[in-house]
Scaffold this motif. Sequence first.
Motif, PDB file in Angstrom:
ATOM      1  N   ALA A  37     -24.439  22.253  59.720  1.00 12.48           N
ATOM      2  CA  ALA A  37     -24.401  22.017  58.286  1.00 12.48           C
ATOM      3  C   ALA A  37     -24.711  23.318  57.552  1.00 12.48           C
ATOM      4  N   GLY A  38     -24.232  23.476  56.344  1.00 16.44           N
ATOM      5  CA  GLY A  38     -24.562  24.632  55.527  1.00 16.44           C
ATOM      6  C   GLY A  38     -23.368  25.435  55.075  1.00 16.44           C
ATOM      7  N   TYR A  39     -22.249  25.333  55.793  1.00 15.24           N
ATOM      8  CA  TYR A  39     -21.082  26.106  55.381  1.00 15.24           C
ATOM      9  C   TYR A  39     -20.635  25.730  53.973  1.00 15.24           C
ATOM     10  N   ILE A  48     -14.009  27.388  59.509  1.00 20.39           N
ATOM     11  CA  ILE A  48     -12.951  26.518  60.011  1.00 20.39           C
ATOM     12  C   ILE A  48     -12.847  26.598  61.530  1.00 20.39           C
ATOM     13  N   GLY A  49     -13.274  27.724  62.089  1.00 22.08           N
ATOM     14  CA  GLY A  49     -13.304  27.823  63.542  1.00 22.08           C
ATOM     15  C   GLY A  49     -14.400  26.982  64.162  1.00 22.08           C
ATOM     16  N   GLN A  50     -15.506  26.822  63.425  1.00 22.19           N
ATOM     17  CA  GLN A  50     -16.620  26.024  63.932  1.00 22.19           C
ATOM     18  C   GLN A  50     -16.425  24.526  63.663  1.00 22.19           C
ATOM     19  N   THR A  51     -15.806  24.226  62.516  1.00 15.57           N
ATOM     20  CA  THR A  51     -15.614  22.813  62.137  1.00 15.57           C
ATOM     21  C   THR A  51     -14.153  22.591  61.755  1.00 15.57           C
ATOM     22  N   PRO A  52     -13.239  22.576  62.734  1.00 15.48           N
ATOM     23  CA  PRO A  52     -11.803  22.544  62.427  1.00 15.48           C
ATOM     24  C   PRO A  52     -11.345  21.270  61.732  1.00 15.48           C
ATOM     25  N   ARG A  53     -12.091  20.192  61.828  1.00 10.90           N
ATOM     26  CA  ARG A  53     -11.672  18.929  61.212  1.00 10.90           C
ATOM     27  C   ARG A  53     -12.404  18.628  59.915  1.00 10.90           C
ATOM     28  N   SER A  54     -13.128  19.598  59.395  1.00  8.12           N
ATOM     29  CA  SER A  54     -13.867  19.388  58.154  1.00  8.12           C
ATOM     30  C   SER A  54     -12.923  19.495  56.963  1.00  8.12           C
ATOM     31  N   LEU A  55     -12.772  18.414  56.221  1.00  9.83           N
ATOM     32  CA  LEU A  55     -11.888  18.419  55.064  1.00  9.83           C
ATOM     33  C   LEU A  55     -12.411  19.361  53.981  1.00  9.83           C
ATOM     34  N   ARG A 106      -4.683  34.046  59.646  1.00 11.43           N
ATOM     35  CA  ARG A 106      -3.505  33.202  59.644  1.00 11.43           C
ATOM     36  C   ARG A 106      -3.759  31.923  60.458  1.00 11.43           C
ATOM     37  N   HIS A 107      -4.419  32.086  61.585  1.00 11.67           N
ATOM     38  CA  HIS A 107      -4.733  30.910  62.416  1.00 11.67           C
ATOM     39  C   HIS A 107      -5.686  29.955  61.694  1.00 11.67           C
ATOM     40  N   ALA A 108      -6.610  30.524  60.918  1.00 14.82           N
ATOM     41  CA  ALA A 108      -7.549  29.688  60.170  1.00 14.82           C
ATOM     42  C   ALA A 108      -6.818  28.848  59.126  1.00 14.82           C
ATOM     43  N   VAL A 109      -5.869  29.450  58.417  1.00 14.77           N
ATOM     44  CA  VAL A 109      -5.102  28.702  57.413  1.00 14.77           C
ATOM     45  C   VAL A 109      -4.247  27.642  58.090  1.00 14.77           C
ATOM     46  N   GLU A 110      -3.724  27.962  59.262  1.00 14.57           N
ATOM     47  CA  GLU A 110      -2.920  26.969  59.981  1.00 14.57           C
ATOM     48  C   GLU A 110      -3.781  25.770  60.382  1.00 14.57           C
ATOM     49  N   GLN A 111      -5.008  26.017  60.848  1.00 15.56           N
ATOM     50  CA  GLN A 111      -5.923  24.925  61.183  1.00 15.56           C
ATOM     51  C   GLN A 111      -6.235  24.076  59.955  1.00 15.56           C
ATOM     52  N   ALA A 112      -6.519  24.744  58.836  1.00 17.67           N
ATOM     53  CA  ALA A 112      -6.840  24.006  57.611  1.00 17.67           C
ATOM     54  C   ALA A 112      -5.649  23.178  57.144  1.00 17.67           C
ATOM     55  N   SER A 113      -4.444  23.745  57.240  1.00 18.93           N
ATOM     56  CA  SER A 113      -3.244  23.002  56.815  1.00 18.93           C
ATOM     57  C   SER A 113      -3.025  21.785  57.700  1.00 18.93           C
ATOM     58  N   ASN A 114      -3.196  21.943  59.003  1.00 19.14           N
ATOM     59  CA  ASN A 114      -3.019  20.809  59.912  1.00 19.14           C
ATOM     60  C   ASN A 114      -4.011  19.688  59.600  1.00 19.14           C
ATOM     61  N   THR A 115      -5.218  20.069  59.230  1.00 16.67           N
ATOM     62  CA  THR A 115      -6.226  19.045  58.890  1.00 16.67           C
ATOM     63  C   THR A 115      -5.864  18.313  57.617  1.00 16.67           C
ATOM     64  N   ILE A 116      -5.453  19.072  56.608  1.00 17.17           N
ATOM     65  CA  ILE A 116      -5.179  18.467  55.299  1.00 17.17           C
ATOM     66  C   ILE A 116      -3.864  17.694  55.302  1.00 17.17           C
ATOM     67  N   CYS A 117      -2.877  18.165  56.037  1.00 16.22           N
ATOM     68  CA  CYS A 117      -1.557  17.525  56.012  1.00 16.22           C
ATOM     69  C   CYS A 117      -1.559  16.137  56.627  1.00 16.22           C
ATOM     70  N   ARG A 118      -2.662  15.734  57.244  1.00 14.79           N
ATOM     71  CA  ARG A 118      -2.751  14.353  57.756  1.00 14.79           C
ATOM     72  C   ARG A 118      -2.997  13.348  56.648  1.00 14.79           C
ATOM     73  N   TYR A 119      -3.277  13.842  55.442  1.00 17.16           N
ATOM     74  CA  TYR A 119      -3.621  12.949  54.326  1.00 17.16           C
ATOM     75  C   TYR A 119      -2.630  13.122  53.171  1.00 17.16           C
ATOM     76  N   THR A 120      -1.353  13.231  53.493  1.00 15.70           N
ATOM     77  CA  THR A 120      -0.356  13.499  52.456  1.00 15.70           C
ATOM     78  C   THR A 120      -0.084  12.299  51.560  1.00 15.70           C
ATOM     79  N   ASP A 121      -0.736  11.177  51.787  1.00 17.51           N
ATOM     80  CA  ASP A 121      -0.597  10.050  50.866  1.00 17.51           C
ATOM     81  C   ASP A 121      -1.451  10.255  49.617  1.00 17.51           C
ATOM     82  N   ARG A 122      -2.231  11.334  49.581  1.00 18.16           N
ATOM     83  CA  ARG A 122      -3.089  11.630  48.437  1.00 18.16           C
ATOM     84  C   ARG A 122      -2.603  12.901  47.748  1.00 18.16           C
TER      85      ARG A 122
END
Length: 868
Positions: free
Chosen positions: A710-712, A736-743, A765-781
Amino acid sequence: MARAEHILLWGLIWMTPLAIGSVHTEVVALEWTAACLLWGLQIRGARNHSAKKYPGISIPSLACWLLAFVCLLQLVPLPALLHEWLNPTGYALFEEGWRAMFGTSAPEGTWRPLSLDPGATADRGLRWLTLGIVATVSLNHAREKRGCDEILWAITTGGGLVVLAGLLPHLVGSDAMLLIYQPRAELAEARYTTFVNPNHASIFAGLASLAALTLALRSRGQALRRSAATLIGLVLMVIVFESRSITGIAFYMIAVGGLMILMLREARTIRAQWLERLLSSRRHRRFLQAVGGVCILVPVVATVMLAWGDESVRSVLLSIEGGATLLEKMTGRLEILGSSLQIIPDYPLLGSGAGSTDRILPPYVDWSQMASATAPTIENEPLEWLFQFGIPVGLVASGLFGAYGWFVYRRYRRRPRSRYAFALTAILFSALNASMHFPFFMLGYSLPAIAAVEVSGFPAQSSEAFASESSPRWHWDWQRGVLRLHERVYQWLPLVALGTGLLLGATYRAQHVDVSEIPNAPDEVANGELEKLVRTIPSDGNLYARAARIDRKEEQFDEATRRAEYAFEVEPKHKMALIKAVNYRAAGELDQVVDTYRALFSDAYANVPEGWINQYLLVHLDDPRRIARALEHASPNYWTRATDALKEQAPPARRAQLGLELVERRPDTFEGYHILIDAYHDMEQHVLAEMWARRLLSRNIPNRKGKRPAGYALLLKVLRHQDRPQDAWQLAVEAIGQTPRSLGIARALIDLRPSPSSEVSERERHAVEQASNTICRYTDRDWARRRCWLGRGWLAETEGRPDDARMHYERVAEKVQEPRPLLQFYARHGMCVELEQFRADWQKQHSADKYAELFERFRDQCDQEPSE
């Protein structure tokens, strides 16, 4: 029997389940009156009959009569010495209650009944008396031709009426059962029946379904009746499963399996011709018996595995709707069953009084294992009898009820018949339910069940010799399980039952009390009422809590505190602990307030409402040190509630002081740091906020959702508020490397992304790709779609795919109505023509657009040449 007797007996069987299961005393009194009238009509018809046949009373049904008369005995006022000898624990509770209420010893020579709740005892006595009368009447009805089928049809049609009456409110859009009764919201869980409790609904529907299926198997050459019985039986089977009562469903499956095995043991007992042809093959009979065995084994094995803590069964329960609540209730019920064993030695002779469980059970229970709304009810009737009626009476009553199974099984073993198979099944079903529910309290089930077992399991002889004038006054017929009575004895019994019922009813009206009716001022009238209530219900915690409330209003704080403490002593539940805290606060005893809340929000109680934090604790305590001490052992959800409430109510300095106290007391708790960082942030002390955020991050402490570290998110908030985007970006890449699924981290990373034209490392670039993959699972919002396309477009630009990037930015402009990312893209790549065309198209669709200035700025930046 005469027509009037038939109508009255059927009416009783129909009335009890239709009247909300007959759990209200007023309905029970009416049913007792009808049962007495029916018995009188039956005796009158027997006297006018040339063949005087009085079958007497079945030996097992004597349990009902025994318990009814013990209830009456428990209501007789006794002198103090005799009361103390027969019920020392109950008398001690009376003396302690008097001392807590009035501050003095109880008056010498006080007479009071053995029961700790005379009103409830009178109610139970009336129920047992009604069951005893119905059992006697049903046994006499067994000598009628087709008497067994008549009772089974009454129960079957009664089940159909219950379903129809339960559907009625749904058809007319009403919330009131039978369009007249409005149950409490938390009880109205049983849909499509007249029962307010799903367990009650499941039990009665199961009994009626068994009766219907038995009739379907017994009907020879009566296609219409067989079809009607089959249809009702299947509908009621659906009701059993629809009730969502797991125990009711399990017991019903066991009963159906037992009925199949018993009926198929001697296939000739089944009168349905089509089944006779089917069962003429031994292979078919063995297959159906195996199916019955599976119906029994599945719930039994599942229950054993669950009791041993098997995770597979627990996971299945947790996967279904309401499974978690069910597990919580089962845990609480097992705790209560274990606690009840401690009560039995304290009330060994004549018990604490029928119906007094909720007056004596709470001090024996470990409330850390119980849900907050759990009622102090054991829901195991044989166990309750041992301390409500005393060990001798409880054992005798249990043995007499158990004799139902013994006598019927002897008949079935000598001559397998469908009526005996049904009786054994009904006995098994009742015994199972009595172990986990309280079916005998509910006349809506117990009255039809008793009638069915008596008429199908104890058929009377047609001989006249046993009841002739020369016969003895009573005779034990052990072969048939019947106590045969002399004619005059049998005729006088209804008068005895009538007198007993009148005494029980009068006692109920005189002793039934409502604590809320205590006057609101402690004057002479109120004191008189309190004396009466202490004599009647000396261990009712609500009585002392109500009296403490009156004293508190009158500023008599010593009396209020004494009464509140005793209320908690007799009912050590979280509600009474709160009442103690309220009275301590009114008396100014802040240390006691802190200690009470400290226990209340620790592990001593389960499911204490979180709303009590801001409703009571933060109102009663304003010193951060006291608040921290009160919540020192509280679970994180209470600290979360306190944090949210303090953020709205308290100034930042006070919150910072509370955060420091909590971090000192519980350095591994996320909430203390959260309070501190938020408080320093609101105080514009960003250096301190950053220091505590980095300390939280370094300690690898889990956040509210249990994720580490916690703390990031808090540190990102501080850095962004200090206008340090580059530091925030680097921190987000690390996070994002430590918590890849954190919205939260993914959203912050997309928002902080640098310009695609700048130099970007492969790690970024890899960090943005991880963040995009996490967020793109919620495209109904909407928020997720925007950031998903922005992240994809940024990646496409940095990878040299401008056409793909343009497509993603166009989506943002079209779907989210945000043109800035597309304008930036055109300006970066010198696509001024496309920018002008986009501007023209946009202005056609959006007149007087707020983005006009934005369009002008990016047009000026465009240099007509694409950037490299």
